[in-house]
Design a protein around this motif. Sequence first.
Motif, mmCIF file in Angstrom:
data_model
loop_
_atom_site.group_PDB
_atom_site.id
_atom_site.type_symbol
_atom_site.label_atom_id
_atom_site.label_comp_id
_atom_site.label_asym_id
_atom_site.label_seq_id
_atom_site.Cartn_x
_atom_site.Cartn_y
_atom_site.Cartn_z
ATOM 1 N N TRP A 13 0.830 -1.201 0.000
ATOM 2 C CA TRP A 13 0.000 0.000 0.000
ATOM 3 C C TRP A 13 0.869 1.259 0.000
ATOM 4 C CZ3 TRP A 13 -0.199 3.478 4.208
ATOM 5 C CH2 TRP A 13 -1.115 4.522 4.054
ATOM 6 N N ALA A 14 1.879 1.276 0.851
ATOM 7 C CA ALA A 14 2.725 2.467 0.958
ATOM 8 C C ALA A 14 3.527 2.706 -0.320
ATOM 9 C CB ALA A 14 3.669 2.341 2.156
ATOM 10 N N ASP A 17 0.892 2.268 -3.785
ATOM 11 C CA ASP A 17 -0.286 3.121 -3.921
ATOM 12 C C ASP A 17 -0.065 4.568 -3.476
ATOM 13 O OD1 ASP A 17 -1.556 0.800 -4.744
ATOM 14 O OD2 ASP A 17 -2.429 0.402 -2.773
ATOM 15 N N GLU A 18 0.674 4.770 -2.402
ATOM 16 C CA GLU A 18 0.765 6.104 -1.818
ATOM 17 C C GLU A 18 2.032 6.878 -2.183
ATOM 18 O OE1 GLU A 18 -1.510 7.920 -0.007
ATOM 19 O OE2 GLU A 18 -2.859 6.342 -0.673
ATOM 20 N N LYS A 21 2.775 9.190 -5.200
ATOM 21 C CA LYS A 21 2.135 10.503 -5.231
ATOM 22 C C LYS A 21 3.118 11.635 -4.965
ATOM 23 C CE LYS A 21 -2.327 8.687 -3.739
ATOM 24 N NZ LYS A 21 -3.314 8.704 -2.644
ATOM 25 N N THR A 22 4.312 11.320 -4.512
ATOM 26 C CA THR A 22 5.360 12.331 -4.371
ATOM 27 C C THR A 22 6.063 12.410 -5.717
ATOM 28 O OG1 THR A 22 5.675 11.741 -2.070
ATOM 29 C CG2 THR A 22 7.429 12.999 -3.097
ATOM 30 N N THR A 69 -3.010 14.410 -4.959
ATOM 31 C CA THR A 69 -2.883 14.479 -3.503
ATOM 32 C C THR A 69 -1.495 14.017 -3.106
ATOM 33 O OG1 THR A 69 -3.697 12.229 -3.184
ATOM 34 C CG2 THR A 69 -5.336 13.994 -3.147
ATOM 35 N N PRO A 71 1.139 11.817 -0.551
ATOM 36 C CA PRO A 71 1.042 10.504 0.089
ATOM 37 C C PRO A 71 0.451 10.614 1.493
ATOM 38 C CG PRO A 71 3.245 10.864 -0.789
ATOM 39 C CD PRO A 71 2.510 12.166 -0.896
ATOM 40 N N HIS A 72 -0.210 9.554 1.910
ATOM 41 C CA HIS A 72 -0.777 9.487 3.251
ATOM 42 C C HIS A 72 0.364 9.550 4.265
ATOM 43 C CE1 HIS A 72 -2.813 7.841 6.762
ATOM 44 N NE2 HIS A 72 -3.957 8.133 6.153
ATOM 45 N N PRO A 73 0.212 10.252 5.371
ATOM 46 C CA PRO A 73 1.273 10.339 6.383
ATOM 47 C C PRO A 73 1.736 8.973 6.908
ATOM 48 C CG PRO A 73 -0.445 11.942 6.845
ATOM 49 C CD PRO A 73 -0.946 11.099 5.717
ATOM 50 N N ASP A 74 0.839 8.010 6.979
ATOM 51 C CA ASP A 74 1.241 6.668 7.430
ATOM 52 C C ASP A 74 2.180 6.010 6.425
ATOM 53 O OD1 ASP A 74 -0.244 6.963 9.722
ATOM 54 O OD2 ASP A 74 -1.915 5.711 9.036
ATOM 55 N N ALA A 75 1.960 6.257 5.136
ATOM 56 C CA ALA A 75 2.846 5.706 4.108
ATOM 57 C C ALA A 75 4.241 6.318 4.225
ATOM 58 C CB ALA A 75 2.269 5.952 2.717
#
Length: 117
Positions: A13-14, A17-18, A21-22, A69, A71-75
Motif C-alpha cells: 500500500w505504501a 499506492d501512496e 504521489k510524491t 494528492t 502521500p498518506h502520512p502513514d505511508a
Amino acid sequence: MPRRLEIEKALAWAFRDELPKTTRPGGRIKTLGLPAVWGRIDKFGELLELVDEDGLNQWGVFADPFAVTAPHPDAIAIAETVKALGLLALDLPADWDPLGDVELGDDRAAVLARAVA
C-alpha cells in the motif's frame, strides 16, 4: 480504532499506492482540474518521458505525474522506517552460520560474508 494490516500489505500500500504521489525531484503535485484535450495529450507525453529518464522520486519509486494528492502520512512513516533499517548494525556472534548443514565447500566463508553484507 487503528487499522491493522499484514506487513506485506502495508508495504505494498505504501510503496505502490501512496508514495508514487510524491513527484520526481524538482517536480510538484499537479492539479488536473478540467484540462482540454491537448492538455491530456501533453500529460500522456510526460508519462512516456518517464521511460527515458530517471523518474524515481525521493522514496525510490516511480512518481505519478497525475497525482493530485500527497502521500498518506502513514505511508511516509512506513517509508522512513524502511529507510532506517539500512542504518541498523548487525551484531552477530562470531560463529554465526545460518546455513549450518548446507555443503558449500571452500566458498563457505565468502558466502557468509556476502550474506552479512
